[in-house]
Design an enzyme around this catalytic site. Sequence first.
Site, PDB file in Angstrom:
ATOM      1  N   ASP A  82       0.809  -1.221   0.000  1.00  0.00           N
ATOM      2  CA  ASP A  82       0.000   0.000   0.000  1.00  0.00           C
ATOM      3  C   ASP A  82       0.843   1.273   0.000  1.00  0.00           C
ATOM      4  O   ASP A  82       0.442   2.305   0.562  1.00  0.00           O
ATOM      5  CB  ASP A  82      -0.970   0.018   1.200  1.00  0.00           C
ATOM      6  CG  ASP A  82      -1.902  -1.177   1.194  1.00  0.00           C
ATOM      7  OD1 ASP A  82      -2.291  -1.605   0.098  1.00  0.00           O
ATOM      8  OD2 ASP A  82      -2.232  -1.685   2.281  1.00  0.00           O
ATOM      9  N   LYS A  96       1.882   2.067  -5.151  1.00  0.00           N
ATOM     10  CA  LYS A  96       2.450   1.508  -6.392  1.00  0.00           C
ATOM     11  C   LYS A  96       1.541   1.764  -7.595  1.00  0.00           C
ATOM     12  O   LYS A  96       2.001   2.147  -8.670  1.00  0.00           O
ATOM     13  CB  LYS A  96       2.656  -0.017  -6.238  1.00  0.00           C
ATOM     14  CG  LYS A  96       3.614  -0.399  -5.121  1.00  0.00           C
ATOM     15  CD  LYS A  96       3.684  -1.906  -4.926  1.00  0.00           C
ATOM     16  CE  LYS A  96       2.427  -2.535  -4.350  1.00  0.00           C
ATOM     17  NZ  LYS A  96       2.114  -2.151  -2.958  1.00  0.00           N
ATOM     18  N   GLY A 149      -4.570  -4.371  -3.705  1.00  0.00           N
ATOM     19  CA  GLY A 149      -5.578  -3.344  -3.959  1.00  0.00           C
ATOM     20  C   GLY A 149      -4.834  -2.087  -4.364  1.00  0.00           C
ATOM     21  O   GLY A 149      -4.113  -1.518  -3.545  1.00  0.00           O
ATOM     22  N   HIS A 150      -4.927  -1.715  -5.617  1.00  0.00           N
ATOM     23  CA  HIS A 150      -4.181  -0.567  -6.132  1.00  0.00           C
ATOM     24  C   HIS A 150      -5.176   0.505  -6.578  1.00  0.00           C
ATOM     25  O   HIS A 150      -5.993   0.265  -7.456  1.00  0.00           O
ATOM     26  CB  HIS A 150      -3.289  -0.997  -7.313  1.00  0.00           C
ATOM     27  CG  HIS A 150      -2.262  -2.031  -6.924  1.00  0.00           C
ATOM     28  ND1 HIS A 150      -1.433  -2.633  -7.832  1.00  0.00           N
ATOM     29  CD2 HIS A 150      -1.932  -2.553  -5.720  1.00  0.00           C
ATOM     30  CE1 HIS A 150      -0.630  -3.481  -7.195  1.00  0.00           C
ATOM     31  NE2 HIS A 150      -0.922  -3.458  -5.916  1.00  0.00           N
ATOM     32  N   GLN A 186       1.932  -6.114  -3.119  1.00  0.00           N
ATOM     33  CA  GLN A 186       2.406  -6.228  -1.737  1.00  0.00           C
ATOM     34  C   GLN A 186       3.709  -5.426  -1.581  1.00  0.00           C
ATOM     35  O   GLN A 186       3.875  -4.451  -2.293  1.00  0.00           O
ATOM     36  CB  GLN A 186       2.591  -7.697  -1.317  1.00  0.00           C
ATOM     37  CG  GLN A 186       1.291  -8.488  -1.173  1.00  0.00           C
ATOM     38  CD  GLN A 186       0.718  -8.968  -2.486  1.00  0.00           C
ATOM     39  OE1 GLN A 186       1.399  -9.639  -3.250  1.00  0.00           O
ATOM     40  NE2 GLN A 186      -0.525  -8.658  -2.754  1.00  0.00           N
TER      41      GLN A 186
HETATM   42  P1  GDP Z   1      -0.687   0.261  -3.598  1.00  0.00           P
HETATM   43  O1  GDP Z   1      -1.295  -0.997  -3.086  1.00  0.00           O
HETATM   44  O2  GDP Z   1       0.788   0.329  -3.336  1.00  0.00           O
HETATM   45  O3  GDP Z   1      -1.016   0.544  -5.040  1.00  0.00           O
HETATM   46  O4  GDP Z   1      -1.316   1.431  -2.736  1.00  0.00           O
HETATM   47  P2  GDP Z   1      -2.886   1.621  -2.400  1.00  0.00           P
HETATM   48  O5  GDP Z   1      -3.569   2.098  -3.629  1.00  0.00           O
HETATM   49  O6  GDP Z   1      -3.427   0.415  -1.721  1.00  0.00           O
HETATM   50  O7  GDP Z   1      -2.805   2.732  -1.274  1.00  0.00           O
HETATM   51  C1  GDP Z   1      -2.323   3.997  -1.522  1.00  0.00           C
HETATM   52  C2  GDP Z   1      -3.460   5.005  -1.280  1.00  0.00           C
HETATM   53  O8  GDP Z   1      -2.916   6.298  -1.181  1.00  0.00           O
HETATM   54  C3  GDP Z   1      -4.450   5.067  -2.420  1.00  0.00           C
HETATM   55  O9  GDP Z   1      -5.719   5.378  -1.888  1.00  0.00           O
HETATM   56  C4  GDP Z   1      -3.946   6.199  -3.291  1.00  0.00           C
HETATM   57  O10 GDP Z   1      -4.975   6.861  -4.011  1.00  0.00           O
HETATM   58  C5  GDP Z   1      -3.372   7.127  -2.247  1.00  0.00           C
HETATM   59  N1  GDP Z   1      -2.175   7.880  -2.675  1.00  0.00           N
HETATM   60  C6  GDP Z   1      -1.179   7.513  -3.506  1.00  0.00           C
HETATM   61  N2  GDP Z   1      -0.223   8.464  -3.546  1.00  0.00           N
HETATM   62  C7  GDP Z   1      -0.638   9.446  -2.726  1.00  0.00           C
HETATM   63  C8  GDP Z   1      -0.060  10.697  -2.311  1.00  0.00           C
HETATM   64  O11 GDP Z   1       1.048  11.083  -2.710  1.00  0.00           O
HETATM   65  N3  GDP Z   1      -0.778  11.443  -1.425  1.00  0.00           N
HETATM   66  C9  GDP Z   1      -1.992  11.039  -0.945  1.00  0.00           C
HETATM   67  N4  GDP Z   1      -2.608  11.829  -0.082  1.00  0.00           N
HETATM   68  N5  GDP Z   1      -2.557   9.880  -1.311  1.00  0.00           N
HETATM   69  C10 GDP Z   1      -1.874   9.069  -2.180  1.00  0.00           C
HETATM   70  P1  IMO Z   2      -0.927  -4.220  -2.199  1.00  0.00           P
HETATM   71  O1  IMO Z   2      -0.499  -4.774  -3.545  1.00  0.00           O
HETATM   72  C1  IMO Z   2      -0.972  -4.644   2.117  1.00  0.00           C
HETATM   73  C2  IMO Z   2      -1.034  -8.718   3.717  1.00  0.00           C
HETATM   74  C3  IMO Z   2      -2.263  -9.176   4.461  1.00  0.00           C
HETATM   75  C4  IMO Z   2      -1.613 -10.127   5.473  1.00  0.00           C
HETATM   76  C5  IMO Z   2      -0.518 -10.786   4.655  1.00  0.00           C
HETATM   77  C6  IMO Z   2      -0.890 -12.143   4.072  1.00  0.00           C
HETATM   78  O2  IMO Z   2      -2.214  -3.485  -2.234  1.00  0.00           O
HETATM   79  O3  IMO Z   2       0.183  -3.471  -1.574  1.00  0.00           O
HETATM   80  P2  IMO Z   2      -2.447 -12.877   2.037  1.00  0.00           P
HETATM   81  O4  IMO Z   2      -3.894 -12.684   1.798  1.00  0.00           O
HETATM   82  O5  IMO Z   2      -1.560 -12.302   0.997  1.00  0.00           O
HETATM   83  O6  IMO Z   2      -2.087 -14.305   2.348  1.00  0.00           O
HETATM   84  O7  IMO Z   2      -2.147 -12.062   3.412  1.00  0.00           O
HETATM   85  O8  IMO Z   2      -0.223  -9.893   3.593  1.00  0.00           O
HETATM   86  N1  IMO Z   2      -1.281  -8.207   2.349  1.00  0.00           N
HETATM   87  C7  IMO Z   2      -1.205  -6.904   2.008  1.00  0.00           C
HETATM   88  N2  IMO Z   2      -1.003  -5.816   2.776  1.00  0.00           N
HETATM   89  N3  IMO Z   2      -1.107  -4.517   0.776  1.00  0.00           N
HETATM   90  C8  IMO Z   2      -1.279  -5.605  -0.005  1.00  0.00           C
HETATM   91  O9  IMO Z   2      -1.260  -5.539  -1.341  1.00  0.00           O
HETATM   92  C9  IMO Z   2      -1.384  -6.865   0.620  1.00  0.00           C
HETATM   93  N4  IMO Z   2      -1.580  -8.128   0.162  1.00  0.00           N
HETATM   94  C10 IMO Z   2      -1.499  -8.933   1.236  1.00  0.00           C
HETATM   95  O10 IMO Z   2      -2.904  -8.093   5.080  1.00  0.00           O
HETATM   96  O11 IMO Z   2      -0.999  -9.394   6.489  1.00  0.00           O
HETATM   97 MG    MG Z   3      -2.856  -1.620  -1.830  1.00  0.00          MG
END
Ligand code: GDP
Ligand code: IMO
Ligand code: MG
Length: 443
Positions: A19, A22, A46-47, A233
């Site tokens: 999270d 990416k 979850g992206h 991840q």
């Molecule tokens: P990922 O799993 O690495 O793709 O990250 P996620 O999408 O799960 O979580 C990142 C969250 O932060 C998302 O809701 C993005 O929309 C948000 N986000 C990404 N970059 C920024 C930033 O520079 N500032 C803020 N405030 N939000 C961001």
């Molecule tokens: P993105 O791509 C954050 C965590 C779960 C748990 C562990 C194992 O959005 O960064 P799993 O279901 O993979 O066997 O769970 O990994 N986890 C993540 N945490 N971002 C993710 O993906 C994750 N995918 C799995 O919360 O701790």
């Molecule tokens: Mg994510």
Amino acid sequence: MTQQNRGRNVVVIGTQWGDEGKGKVVDWLTDHAAAVARFQGGHNAGHTLVIKGKKTALQLIPSGVMRDGVACYIGNGVVVDPSHLLSEIERLEAAGVDVRSRLFISESCPLILPFHVEVDRAREALRESSGAGKIGTTGKGIGPAYEDKVARRALRVQDLKHPERFAKKLHELLELHNFVLQGYLKGQPLEFQPIFDHAMKVAEQLRPMLADVGVRIDQTNLEGGNVLFEGAQGTLLDIDHGTYPYVTSSNCVAGNAAAGSGVGPDKLHYILGITKAYTTRVGSGPFPTELPIDAPGTVGHHLSTVGQERGTVTGRARRCGWLDAAALKRSILINGVSGLCITKLDVLDGLQEIKMCVGYELDGRRIDILPLDADEIVACKPVYETFPGWSDSTAGLTQWDHLPLNARRYLERVQECIGAPIDMVSTGPDREDTILLRHPYKA
Ligand code: GDP
Ligand code: IMO
Ligand code: MG
């Protein structure tokens, strides 16, 4: 086309516990890419992408899908839940996005089937009731699907093309999982027919998208097209290098971009590490710089609420804490990071002071890199450096020189401590909220 005119490839990976942002960064980079390939994980990811204020949440489909004409590859290292994949395609299509003409799925991907989900959830329940403590998985069947792959008994995407072969393998696999579900996990057995019928229905729809992904990536490069490899991840969740056993079940590190998509490691030209300006983690496991998030007025509460730190896949609140440079050092080492993108800098706006962990005290010793043993990590006491905060907003800034002086000083110190250059900074969720210092495709 000569070797010199081949396309270049950039790998985007998370350097923390996932999270990091990416998806946002991959989407931003797609204006220089012909294709985006996922190489590990599954729909546990979850992206979230925000384009001109409009949010799109992706799980299995690569974050290239929101840029017209960009091809999307799902490489062999990804575990695919065919039902989920189809619903994600349909959801995007309902929003007017063309998916089927440019999504290509490796025939070698292992399948996630309903019994994997049952086993994942029943095992978590058992860990909890037995006192072993949950891993806190996403409950999507990821771990059990990878276990079948390694045990050389998985049903793979290519089996969907052969109903008889599929049925035979499914019978065997279901027998095994039902035995475990009933005998060990005290759960309910699953029936063959509904799983088989549903898989065959979905197979018909997925069949036109099956492909030899390694060959396609090579062809794209030969034609001069750049490819982006999108990690899911993060490094500290990597099955080998993460905080085991509180990890996911795949290699999330950059090296796996090659094995997980079917290209040679010499084709990975630049590794972009994505690092949140603080740290978050979902699920159980050690987290040395963690702060309590519940009390209003505290830093933890600020990071959680201003950063909107709630998972898109499970809706769980993410744990929050200060940036951990000692943990990042290990990430930089393992991934061979060429440059960093620091994300969510804007979330630190308004904090009076900012801390960064630069090492730990462990059993009376000072160490400067995250240990490998989860029990030792729990015993680590972070050593912090403290920086003055800034009151001006950085939200949406696109120029380094426009950042408040204290923000620049903090980032310069981060760079110095972890030993990797900051090439990009993200200042908001929208595609445009990005500061570029050195372009990964031009580095
Ligand atoms: P990922 O799993 O690495 O793709 O990250 P996620 O999408 O799960 O979580 C990142 C969250 O932060 C998302 O809701 C993005 O929309 C948000 N986000 C990404 N970059 C920024 C930033 O520079 N500032 C803020 N405030 N939000 C961001
Ligand atoms: P993105 O791509 C954050 C965590 C779960 C748990 C562990 C194992 O959005 O960064 P799993 O279901 O993979 O066997 O769970 O990994 N986890 C993540 N945490 N971002 C993710 O993906 C994750 N995918 C799995 O919360 O701790
Ligand atoms: Mg994510």
